[in-house]
Design a protein around this motif. Structure first.
Motif, mmCIF file in Angstrom:
data_model
loop_
_atom_site.group_PDB
_atom_site.id
_atom_site.type_symbol
_atom_site.label_atom_id
_atom_site.label_comp_id
_atom_site.label_asym_id
_atom_site.label_seq_id
_atom_site.Cartn_x
_atom_site.Cartn_y
_atom_site.Cartn_z
ATOM 1 N N MET A 99 0.697 -1.253 0.002
ATOM 2 C CA MET A 99 0.000 -0.029 -0.086
ATOM 3 C C MET A 99 0.816 1.225 -0.042
ATOM 4 S SD MET A 99 -1.346 -0.129 4.036
ATOM 5 C CE MET A 99 -2.731 0.528 3.351
ATOM 6 N N TYR A 124 5.811 2.471 8.493
ATOM 7 C CA TYR A 124 4.749 2.192 7.731
ATOM 8 C C TYR A 124 4.962 3.036 6.547
ATOM 9 C CZ TYR A 124 -0.369 2.177 6.857
ATOM 10 O OH TYR A 124 -1.613 2.233 5.960
ATOM 11 N N SER A 169 4.112 -10.708 7.570
ATOM 12 C CA SER A 169 3.810 -9.162 7.009
ATOM 13 C C SER A 169 2.235 -9.031 7.150
ATOM 14 C CB SER A 169 4.588 -8.956 5.771
ATOM 15 O OG SER A 169 4.068 -9.834 4.877
ATOM 16 N N GLY A 170 2.086 -7.705 6.892
ATOM 17 C CA GLY A 170 0.846 -6.891 6.673
ATOM 18 C C GLY A 170 0.081 -7.305 7.790
ATOM 19 N N LEU A 171 -1.135 -7.820 8.091
ATOM 20 C CA LEU A 171 -1.973 -7.951 9.087
ATOM 21 C C LEU A 171 -1.392 -8.618 10.142
ATOM 22 C CD1 LEU A 171 -4.934 -7.297 10.099
ATOM 23 C CD2 LEU A 171 -5.582 -9.335 9.090
ATOM 24 N N ALA A 216 1.064 -6.337 12.264
ATOM 25 C CA ALA A 216 0.159 -5.563 13.057
ATOM 26 C C ALA A 216 -0.269 -6.143 14.264
ATOM 27 C CB ALA A 216 -0.784 -4.926 12.226
ATOM 28 N N LEU A 232 -8.690 7.140 6.782
ATOM 29 C CA LEU A 232 -8.638 5.992 6.062
ATOM 30 C C LEU A 232 -9.657 6.221 4.598
ATOM 31 C CD1 LEU A 232 -8.739 3.125 8.720
ATOM 32 C CD2 LEU A 232 -6.934 3.424 7.252
ATOM 33 N N THR A 249 -8.154 5.983 0.884
ATOM 34 C CA THR A 249 -9.033 5.132 0.095
ATOM 35 C C THR A 249 -9.138 6.005 -1.207
ATOM 36 O OG1 THR A 249 -9.704 3.933 1.753
ATOM 37 C CG2 THR A 249 -10.504 3.511 -0.242
ATOM 38 N N GLU A 281 -7.930 5.446 -4.969
ATOM 39 C CA GLU A 281 -8.866 5.187 -6.331
ATOM 40 C C GLU A 281 -8.499 6.316 -7.455
ATOM 41 O OE1 GLU A 281 -12.806 4.875 -4.369
ATOM 42 O OE2 GLU A 281 -12.453 2.699 -4.018
ATOM 43 N N LEU A 312 -6.157 1.066 -6.736
ATOM 44 C CA LEU A 312 -6.933 -0.042 -6.323
ATOM 45 C C LEU A 312 -7.551 -0.500 -7.487
ATOM 46 C CD1 LEU A 312 -8.212 1.745 -3.173
ATOM 47 C CD2 LEU A 312 -6.517 0.130 -3.308
ATOM 48 N N ARG A 334 -12.031 -2.034 -0.618
ATOM 49 C CA ARG A 334 -10.999 -2.405 -1.755
ATOM 50 C C ARG A 334 -9.444 -2.363 -1.422
ATOM 51 N NH1 ARG A 334 -12.873 0.713 -6.824
ATOM 52 N NH2 ARG A 334 -11.217 -0.585 -8.118
ATOM 53 N N ARG A 335 -9.384 -1.915 0.131
ATOM 54 C CA ARG A 335 -8.124 -1.794 0.666
ATOM 55 C C ARG A 335 -7.690 -3.399 1.050
ATOM 56 N NH1 ARG A 335 -6.845 3.511 2.092
ATOM 57 N NH2 ARG A 335 -4.671 2.682 3.038
ATOM 58 N N ASP A 336 -6.465 -3.330 1.502
ATOM 59 C CA ASP A 336 -5.971 -4.782 2.271
ATOM 60 C C ASP A 336 -6.475 -4.825 3.446
ATOM 61 O OD1 ASP A 336 -2.787 -3.636 3.363
ATOM 62 O OD2 ASP A 336 -4.262 -2.223 2.556
ATOM 63 N N PRO A 337 -6.341 -6.167 4.103
ATOM 64 C CA PRO A 337 -6.750 -6.398 5.396
ATOM 65 C C PRO A 337 -6.158 -5.585 6.267
ATOM 66 C CG PRO A 337 -5.894 -8.295 3.990
ATOM 67 C CD PRO A 337 -5.529 -7.056 3.231
ATOM 68 N N LEU A 338 -5.010 -5.137 6.068
ATOM 69 C CA LEU A 338 -4.385 -4.090 7.330
ATOM 70 C C LEU A 338 -5.150 -2.797 7.269
ATOM 71 C CD1 LEU A 338 -2.068 -3.953 8.908
ATOM 72 C CD2 LEU A 338 -0.689 -2.821 7.047
ATOM 73 N N ALA A 339 -5.404 -2.223 6.033
ATOM 74 C CA ALA A 339 -6.180 -0.858 6.200
ATOM 75 C C ALA A 339 -7.601 -1.254 6.821
ATOM 76 C CB ALA A 339 -6.299 -0.354 4.764
ATOM 77 N N GLY A 365 -0.071 -8.853 2.518
ATOM 78 C CA GLY A 365 -1.659 -8.379 2.504
ATOM 79 C C GLY A 365 -2.357 -9.733 1.729
#
Lengths: 325, 238, 239
Positions: A1, A55, A113-115, A118, A311, A315, A319, A324, B30-35, B234
């Motif tokens: 991201m 981040y 990584s990612g989620l 976190a 957020l 987004t 877009e 995205l 449409r964002r990744d799981p983190l967002a 993600g």
């Protein structure tokens, strides 16, 4: 991201103005209350910068950046009571210990990584809250944890000899914060910065390009932890005694990521704004507006709302840029 | 009040998650799981702020589910404990059956697998996601009817942060297996309880027992990722 | 071409701030296979995504049997009778063949779903043997069959297939091609998007060539087959 790349993270002219203002003007026009707030704002903006760097520049979300902050705070305090080392050396040790622990913790965290990253970092922040809750912050006692229970033995933590007063300590904090920002800038402008940018864009292609991603992620974690650790030491010197764990709690961890994202993760201004949000804005609201306790209680709601707006906005921006789908 | 209290509480909880799922979650869809999870952090902060204001911690509250205790092999067991365990089992079995056997459950699995493809296939993604949020809210509501019986004093912090051990179980189950999540959570709970009575030289075991879910999930992550070198950002949830 | 089921009028699609398809005019009549040809990166898949509701149409319109479906959400596009098979055989890899098809018939009534399943299986009887197998474990050809079956379960008016043959063995392609002809002859407007012209031109009636996001040729497949230089110029002469 976040493939948005901003090159102008540092604008020398504007920074010079801020530094001159902070060093020479602010101490003479603000009273003790606001000077303390501004000191903590400077401290917090370093922590915010460390989380924002992870981040925005490396693409790693750490919800546990309060952990090295807390570790740095604890270590610096303990050593300030236990030794007679000069204060800057204490800060350095606090930062290094935070960086080492941050790296040790980072090793398993870097496998994911990612989620997952976190979540794991949030859990580690929770673990730290438990540990600090048991150890308590040193307040002048002896032994490993340095905690005394009788109120008469309480001693405030010492400050550097050249910065005993609040305004002087504020100047000292601004200078140390500036040095930390410069340190981050050196890393960002050099080889690690390029490696991080590549990792953030795409890990597989970073690997394909021959970048040792684990090594560079560890460097990022260590640098961020070092910055937060030194900030923790500065915080200890600012408050001097009876620090509660709420500064380094799970709630503070979520709060931190909220203000960091609200401020913006790509520039120094974002970090300053995060510091302002968390350490100055609420007191401004409480002092100069009706509401009082209202703002204190609803600050979390306010920042939750701000995070959500941020957020949604980002987004929309993504877009528009076609990032995205 | 009275008879409507419990279903009312559950519904209240479910309406909050439904509102999030209906109004806010689609904005981040449409964002990744983190967002998306940061979106939940935002809601959590928002609700915590309100609770902080509404919930005067100086007046301890409690909510005790009607319960009876009896003794089995020198151990005092309460009906609420049995109910909690049975509820967990029913949820695991029930949710698994729901996901495997019903068309809505299948659609949920499809969305979890690939949201865009599911939409292409005609699945009303938003409606199904809102249903998932609602269902999750109902489950949470039920849990928080039972949970307060095991907590000495209720405050918003304690209750909110039950999410940490819960996350521990979910991480071990990799957000995929309800059974593994169930057993991992039981193991985490049992270890914590075993550590509680330690005192004297081993007092630290009791003091640090709350770190158990963190240790277990870190170990689980090390085990899960032992052979993996690259994880596409993600993509783990896909 | 007033009887065209699917009509794109001046459709422009932007990605990353750049028009990847610009002013696309095309129509696909019922009962025929219409093909879009073009080199890699010509905007073919973006056009398919725009029809499917996956990419935003920034100008122009997409109509199905007179109904405007421009920028509808994907599930609404499907409900309007348009099934799109995106490139890359994107089936639900965690789900079995059975569940893949059940998901595809989710929005249909019970009777329509059963009929659709029977119809899809009559076109691809091979899938019955693999009914309980997970999507990940299927061969490329089987995956393509599942994806086509998913598209056909809802008995669409319009079928858009992005890259039928890419990455598949010739024998598999030979198996799939008659299905498209059969579907078209049952009155469906089939829009076949292909990078490789050979098969597509043998199936199609109408043909379009896209290049750099614009329609460079529109006419009949026969004319294209007879004048290969028309096609070659699109593939080779990049500006």
């Amino acid at each position: 991201m976040g493939a948005i790349v901003k090159h102008k993270a540092f604008e020398p002219g504007a920074i010079a103005v801020i530094v001159v203002f902070a060093l020479f003007v602010a101490p003479s026009i603000f009273g003790a209350f606001w000077i303390t707030n501004l000191t903590q704002m400077a401290v917090f903006s370093v922590v915010a910068a460390s989380a924002g760097m992870l981040y925005g520049r490396v693409g790693l979300v750490s919800l546990g950046q309060v952990a090295p902050y807390g570790i740095g705070c604890w270590v610096t305090m303990r050593l300030a009571y236990a030794t007679s080392l000069p204060f800057p050396v204490l800060l350095l040790i606090g930062g290094i210990v935070a960086a080492v622990i941050g790296m040790l913790i980072g090793l398993p965290a870097l496998r994911v990584s990612g989620l997952y990253l976190a979540l794991v970092t949030l859990m580690l922040a929770a673990a730290l809250e438990t540990v600090l809750g048991v150890l308590k912050f040193p307040n002048g006692g002896s032994g490993f944890s340095g905690v005394v229970t009788s109120l008469s033995d309480l001693a405030p933590m010492r400050r550097p000899g050249f910065a005993e007063t609040d305004p002087a300590y504020f100047r000292f904090t601004v200078i140390v914060a500036l040095l930390l920002f410069l340190l981050a800038y050196v890393f960002l402008a050099g080889k690690p910065g390029r490696a991080w940018a590549s990792i953030r864009q795409s890990e597989p292609s970073a690997i394909a390009a021959g970048i040792a991603i684990t090594q560079y992620k560890l460097i990022a974690f260590a640098l961020a932890a070092f910055m937060a650790g030194v900030a923790g030491g500065l915080f200890a010197g600012s408050v001097q005694q009876s620090i509660g764990i709420d500064q380094f709690s799970r709630q503070a961890a979520l709060f931190l990521i909220a203000v960091v994202l609200m401020g913006g993760v790509h520039t120094l201004w974002g970090a300053l704004l995060a510091g302002f949000f968390s350490k100055v804005m609420l007191d401004l609201l409480t002092s100069y507006m009706v509401g009082g306790q209202f703002w204190n209680n609803f600050s979390l709601s306010l920042f939750g709302f701000g995070l959500m707006m941020n957020l949604i906005q980002s987004t929309k921006a993504m877009e528009k840029k076609g990032l995205l789908g | 009040m009275g008879i409507l209290l419990y279903p009312g509480l559950v519904l209240n909880c479910a309406l909050i998650t439904l509102a999030y799922g209906w109004f806010l979650a689609p904005k981040l869809d449409r964002r990744d799981p983190l967002a998306k999870s940061l979106g939940m952090v935002a809601v959590a902060l928002f609700l915590m702020g309100i609770m902080k204001d509404r919930w005067d911690t100086s007046k301890p509250r409690n909510l005790h589910f009607p319960s009876r205790t009896f003794t089995v092999a020198d151990t005092v067991v309460s009906t609420t404990q049995i109910l909690a365990l049975a509820f967990a089992l029913v949820v695991v079995v029930g949710v698994n059956l729901f996901l495997q056997r019903t068309s809505i459950g299948t659609a949920m699995r499809a969305i979890a697998n690939n949201r865009e493809t599911s939409a292409l296939l005609g699945v009303p993604v938003r409606r199904i996601e809102a249903m998932a949020w609602f269902g999750a809210g109902i489950l949470c509501g039920c849990v928080f009817l039972l949970l307060p019986s095991f907590v000495k004093s209720l405050d918003q912090g304690t209750l909110t942060w039950f999410v940490i051990p819960a996350l521990g179980g979910a991480i071990v189950g990799r957000f995929r297996s309800l059974w593994i999540t169930f057993f991992a959570s039981i193991v985490i709970g049992v270890i914590e309880s075993f550590l509680t009575p330690f005192s004297g030289a081993l007092q630290f075991l009791s003091d640090f027992r709350r770190v158990t879910p963190v240790v277990i999930s870190v170990l689980a992550i090390l085990w899960i990722s032992r052979r993996r070198t690259v994880v596409l950002a993600g993509r783990e949830m896909s | 071409m007033s009887d065209a089921l699917l009509v794109l009028a001046d459709v422009t699609v932007q990605r990353g701030g750049r028009a990847v398809a610009e002013g696309i005019n095309l129509s696909a009549p019922a009962g025929e296979v219409t093909t879009i040809l073009g080199p890699n990166g010509a905007g073919k898949s973006s056009t398919a995504a725009a029809i499917a509701g996956l990419a935003r149409v920034s100008a122009g319109s997409v109509k199905v049997a007179g109904t405007d479906i421009t920028n509808r959400r994907p599930e609404r596009v499907r409900a309007a009778g348009v099934s799109v098979v995106p490139e890359g055989r994107r089936l639900l890899t965690d789900l079995s063949v059975e569940d893949n098809l059940k998901v595809a018939s989710f929005s249909l009534g019970k009777v329509a779903a059963a009929e659709g399943l029977a119809y899809a299986l009559s076109l691809f009887p091979e899938l019955e043997k693999r009914w309980k197998v997970g999507g990940r474990l299927l061969s490329g050809g089987e995956q393509q069959m599942v994806v086509l079956a998913q598209a056909l379960v809802s008995k669409p008016k319009v079928l858009v297939v992005d890259e039928l043959s890419l990455g598949l063995a010739p024998v598999v392609v030979k198996r799939l091609v008659p299905v498209l002809t059969e579907v078209a002859s049952s009155g469906v407007a089939v829009l076949l998007i292909e990078q490789f012209a050979h098969i597509a031109l043998s199936l199609a009636t109408g043909a379009y060539v896209l290049e750099s996001g614009r329609v460079r040729y529109s006419g009949t497949a026969k004319e294209l087959s007879d004048n290969p230089e028309l096609l070659h110029s699109a593939y080779l002469l990049r500006d």
